[in-house]
Scaffold this active site. Structure first.
Site, PDB file in Angstrom:
ATOM      1  N   CYS A 101      84.808 -74.768  62.054  1.00  0.00           N
ATOM      2  CA  CYS A 101      86.118 -74.799  62.553  1.00  0.00           C
ATOM      3  C   CYS A 101      86.293 -75.331  63.954  1.00  0.00           C
ATOM      4  CB  CYS A 101      86.641 -73.210  62.661  1.00  0.00           C
ATOM      5  SG  CYS A 101      86.290 -72.295  61.148  1.00  0.00           S
ATOM      6  N   HIS A 139      60.207 -84.625  30.480  1.00  0.00           N
ATOM      7  CA  HIS A 139      60.130 -83.264  30.363  1.00  0.00           C
ATOM      8  C   HIS A 139      61.439 -82.564  30.352  1.00  0.00           C
ATOM      9  CE1 HIS A 139      55.833 -84.004  30.937  1.00  0.00           C
ATOM     10  NE2 HIS A 139      56.063 -84.473  32.162  1.00  0.00           N
ATOM     11  N   GLU A 164      68.534 -88.194  48.319  1.00  0.00           N
ATOM     12  CA  GLU A 164      69.778 -88.464  49.325  1.00  0.00           C
ATOM     13  C   GLU A 164      70.579 -89.220  48.636  1.00  0.00           C
ATOM     14  OE1 GLU A 164      70.786 -87.339  52.055  1.00  0.00           O
ATOM     15  OE2 GLU A 164      72.027 -89.005  52.878  1.00  0.00           O
ATOM     16  N   LYS A 224      81.474 -80.429  58.594  1.00  0.00           N
ATOM     17  CA  LYS A 224      80.502 -81.329  59.047  1.00  0.00           C
ATOM     18  C   LYS A 224      79.359 -80.544  59.898  1.00  0.00           C
ATOM     19  CE  LYS A 224      78.945 -85.021  61.076  1.00  0.00           C
ATOM     20  NZ  LYS A 224      77.962 -85.720  60.258  1.00  0.00           N
ATOM     21  N   GLU A 273      78.623 -85.549  47.343  1.00  0.00           N
ATOM     22  CA  GLU A 273      79.640 -84.795  48.392  1.00  0.00           C
ATOM     23  C   GLU A 273      80.770 -85.553  48.664  1.00  0.00           C
ATOM     24  OE1 GLU A 273      77.904 -84.607  52.165  1.00  0.00           O
ATOM     25  OE2 GLU A 273      76.552 -86.013  52.062  1.00  0.00           O
ATOM     26  N   ASN A 296      85.812 -69.113  66.278  1.00  0.00           N
ATOM     27  CA  ASN A 296      84.862 -69.767  65.296  1.00  0.00           C
ATOM     28  C   ASN A 296      83.842 -69.032  65.254  1.00  0.00           C
ATOM     29  OD1 ASN A 296      86.287 -72.230  65.462  1.00  0.00           O
ATOM     30  ND2 ASN A 296      84.664 -73.386  66.669  1.00  0.00           N
ATOM     31  N   GLY A 297      83.023 -68.890  63.937  1.00  0.00           N
ATOM     32  CA  GLY A 297      82.031 -67.814  63.826  1.00  0.00           C
ATOM     33  C   GLY A 297      82.307 -66.842  62.879  1.00  0.00           C
ATOM     34  N   TRP A 313      88.078 -73.480  58.544  1.00  0.00           N
ATOM     35  CA  TRP A 313      86.969 -73.797  57.171  1.00  0.00           C
ATOM     36  C   TRP A 313      87.000 -72.519  56.933  1.00  0.00           C
ATOM     37  CZ3 TRP A 313      82.238 -73.051  55.470  1.00  0.00           C
ATOM     38  CH2 TRP A 313      81.577 -73.962  54.349  1.00  0.00           C
ATOM     39  N   LYS A 335      74.704 -87.890  48.729  1.00  0.00           N
ATOM     40  CA  LYS A 335      75.652 -88.671  49.143  1.00  0.00           C
ATOM     41  C   LYS A 335      76.809 -88.890  47.979  1.00  0.00           C
ATOM     42  CE  LYS A 335      75.082 -89.811  53.442  1.00  0.00           C
ATOM     43  NZ  LYS A 335      74.607 -88.433  53.270  1.00  0.00           N
ATOM     44  N   ARG A 389      85.440 -81.571  61.375  1.00  0.00           N
ATOM     45  CA  ARG A 389      84.566 -80.167  61.312  1.00  0.00           C
ATOM     46  C   ARG A 389      84.985 -79.275  60.261  1.00  0.00           C
ATOM     47  NH1 ARG A 389      81.436 -80.283  66.254  1.00  0.00           N
ATOM     48  NH2 ARG A 389      80.546 -78.743  65.292  1.00  0.00           N
TER      49      ARG A 389
HETATM   50  C1  G6P Z   1      76.367 -80.447  56.448  1.00  0.00           C
HETATM   51  C2  G6P Z   1      77.015 -81.762  56.385  1.00  0.00           C
HETATM   52  C3  G6P Z   1      75.769 -82.564  55.713  1.00  0.00           C
HETATM   53  C4  G6P Z   1      74.540 -82.288  56.803  1.00  0.00           C
HETATM   54  C5  G6P Z   1      74.247 -80.783  57.077  1.00  0.00           C
HETATM   55  C6  G6P Z   1      73.355 -80.432  58.124  1.00  0.00           C
HETATM   56  O1  G6P Z   1      76.247 -79.777  55.246  1.00  0.00           O
HETATM   57  O2  G6P Z   1      78.068 -81.802  55.463  1.00  0.00           O
HETATM   58  O3  G6P Z   1      76.002 -84.232  56.074  1.00  0.00           O
HETATM   59  O4  G6P Z   1      73.619 -83.056  56.515  1.00  0.00           O
HETATM   60  O5  G6P Z   1      75.387 -79.903  57.189  1.00  0.00           O
HETATM   61  O6  G6P Z   1      73.790 -80.697  59.449  1.00  0.00           O
HETATM   62  P1  G6P Z   1      73.232 -80.918  60.826  1.00  0.00           P
HETATM   63  O7  G6P Z   1      74.136 -81.021  61.818  1.00  0.00           O
HETATM   64  O8  G6P Z   1      72.329 -79.608  61.085  1.00  0.00           O
HETATM   65  O9  G6P Z   1      72.175 -82.346  60.696  1.00  0.00           O
END
Ligand code: G6P
Length: 608
Positions: free
Chosen positions: A2, A506, A483, A603, A490, A99-100, A73, A487, A27
């Protein structure tokens, strides 16, 4: 997660607050709200949805020189107007943004309910507003005292800002686990959960520590602890500038940040490569050659893309230093009562440095006497501070939810760590030289991949109708495939699954048909013929294949080929990953997705 913004000064607060929220929207973004004091009343406006919805609702001017705002969020309660912050006490005197997560919210809400307080939202935050109001009613001397007394009853994490309609010249802020930063202006003060909301106004900031409170007025701030001990905090100057948070001609932040990768890698390497001794210098590690030699195992911990970066890092460490290495999601590690080994070097990876699971893993390690270093982008963040030593990523601020340049810089940093660990062991000077040169070549190689944008877009267009996709790789290509799948899912919401190529037969091979494209990562290494075999297996079942490779594939083997340059095989995964970023990006754009703000994601994830 948030976002929080606060303002006290001489300007009209609402435009400042809403502008700040826009900058924090990356965020977390399912509802937003703002509260100001106008003629002795708290005036609140909220809206479910994006900040723009809130802006649309703020049609009537409400001049005020103090206010707080929030973009949310959801954790407790669905995203709705009712659950959006700010939250008020029963009389509408106190407004709170938070936040939190308040862990004892249920108990607090029950207690308040039993005392006759009517709670209007389902949030954990609302209880805080009522608790503060109760402390004031019970005779707390100042708003700060009331907030302090209320927070003593609260368990959990918070970054919060409190507004009192009877004191329209001060805000009280507090931090425990969720960042709060004060921005110092000329006769005005800003508060935010992230410097992104401040750098437009000022670069002079004060970061609060956990367990700290502050009373903030237009021309001053005063900090203290939860135990009412005064603290003295000198402002620091942050080097982020407003441009870091502007699109600068790019259609979105993901695109901008992908484009910044050559420059970001350049920064990560600067001053750290040593041609003469064919090694790397990572001064922030705080480990001398003896300590590096004593490392018997390396374990990388992170979440999401940071975890996959760790997997790439583990491969690099095993290859270059011949020390056993692996990666594990920080969330799993923290919860499984891990065996902490004194001879293992643990690496906590986080772009934001705020991800709660990663932070908790670090705390668990420290509690058990493990040696843990950080690989963090945000200087001064919780993970960086908790680790105390490590490698800063120097990727520059990353705004897009999907990590690109930070993830790339993580892998580049791990290549340097692996090189360093290798060179205090048996990696020869010649091999070290080869890796140093390979690292130096990375920015140009990444630039080349970016230059291939139009061709990758065409591939994405051809496959934009797919509902599911496989991403396959083996050994060096395996984390790349993971990865790539991450990507894609998401930002495009296409179901993507990553598999080790040899595992295909398998089980998952049963899913291959003409509607199931497979992205096969094919590095030009000793496993090339195996990877060609994987492609054959898929083709034989009528599955379309997109090969992402730096090898020469037999003509017509794959339906589509995304080609990158050849370099040092250990480093090639870094370049192949960039190609997959572009593929995911173009697929998402083709499907009309909002790439910077994927649904349900945030984020930085400061909750469990
Ligand atoms: C979230 C983001 C990802 C990121 C992950 C870890 O899930 O959407 O893109 O890789 O957090 O975030 P950090 O800030 O710890 O790298």
């Amino acid at each position: 997660m948030c976002g929080i913004v606060g303002y006290v000064g001489t300007r009209d607060a609402i435009p400042v607050l809403v502008e700040g929220l826009h900058r924090l929207e990356y965020r977390g973004y399912d509802s937003a709200g703002v509260a100001v004091v106008r003629r002795g009343k708290v005036v609140v406006t909220k809206a479910a949805g994006r900040v723009q919805e809130l802006r649309d609702r703020l049609t009537k001017p409400t001049p005020s020189t103090i206010g707080i705002a929030h973009t949310r969020w959801a954790t407790h309660g669905e995203p709705s107007d009712r659950n959006a912050h700010p939250h008020l006490d029963a009389e509408g005197r106190i407004a709170v943004v938070h936040n939190g997560i308040i862990e004892n919210a249920k108990q607090l809400r029950a207690r308040l309910g039993a005392a006759g307080v009517e709670l209007v939202s389902e949030t954990d935050t609302e209880a805080i507003a009522h608790l503060i109001a109760a402390e004031l009613a019970a005779g707390a001397g100042s708003l700060e005292d009331a907030v302090r007394a209320a927070l003593r009853q609260v368990e959990g994490t918070y970054g919060l800002v409190v507004l009192d309609r009877t004191r329209p010249d001060e805000l009280v802020v507090a931090r425990n686990g969720s960042p709060i930063v004060l921005g110092i202006g000329e006769g005005e003060m800003f508060v935010a959960s992230d410097v992104a909301a401040l750098v437009h106004h000022t670069q002079r900031v004060v970061f609060l520590d956990d367990g700290e409170l502050a009373t903030v007025r237009a021309g001053e701030y005063r900090t203290s602890t939860l135990e009412a001990r005064r603290t003295s905090k000198e402002p620091t100057t942050v080097d982020m500038v407003a441009d870091d948070y502007e699109l600068g001609g790019h259609p979105d932040f993901m695109r901008k940040e992908m484009a910044e990768q050559p420059e970001a890698v350049e920064r990560a390497l600067r001053g750290r490569l040593d041609e003469r001794f064919a090694t790397a210098h990572l001064g922030g590690l705080g480990l001398d050659a003896m300590a590096l030699r004593a490392v018997r195992r390396v374990k990388f911990l992170g979440c999401g893309s940071a975890y996959y970066a760790g997997q790439l890092g583990a491969n690099l460490v095993e290859e270059l230093a011949r020390i056993p290495a692996d990666a594990e999601p920080a969330s799993e590690f923290r919860y499984r009562n891990p065996v902490v080994d004194p001879d293992t070097l643990y690496v906590a990876i986080s772009q934001s440095g705020e991800t709660l699971d990663t932070l908790a893993a670090v705390q668990e390690l420290r509690r058990k006497g493990g040696r843990v270093i950080g690989a963090v982008n945000v200087v001064g963040s919780a993970v960086a501070r908790e680790c105390g030593s490590g490698v800063f990523l120097h990727a520059g601020p990353e705004v897009s939810v999907a990590s690109t340049k930070a993830m790339t810089n993580m892998t580049v940093s791990f290549a340097m760590l692996a090189l360093l660990l290798g060179r205090v062991r048996d990696l020869s000077a010649a091999s070290g030289q080869r890796i140093v040169a390979g690292l130096r070549a990375l920015p140009a190689r990444i630039e080349e991949v970016l230059g291939d944008d139009a061709a990758i877009r065409e591939v994405a267009k051809r496959h934009a109708g797919a509902k599911h996709m496989f991403f396959l790789g083996r050994v060096r290509g395996w984390p790349v495939a993971r990865e790539g799948a991450q990507k894609l899912k998401e930002i495009s919401y296409v179901h993507a699954e990553a598999y080790q190529s040899a595992e295909l037969k398998h089980g998952p091979l049963a899913l291959i048909d003409a509607d199931m494209p497979s992205v096969v990562v094919v590095p030009d290494d000793e496993l090339l013929s195996k990877n060609l075999g994987t492609i054959e297996q898929i083709k034989a079942r009528g599955g379309p294949v997109i090969a992402v490779t730096n090898a020469d594939l037999p003509e017509g083997l794959a339906d589509d080929v995304i080609r990158v340059s050849r370099g040092e095989p250990e480093l090639d995964p870094i370049v192949l990953t960039v190609a997959l970023q572009l593929l995911a990006y173009h697929l998402a754009v083709e499907l009309g997705r909002d790439v910077d703000k994927p649904r349900n994601l945030a984020k930085s994830v400061t909750v469990e």
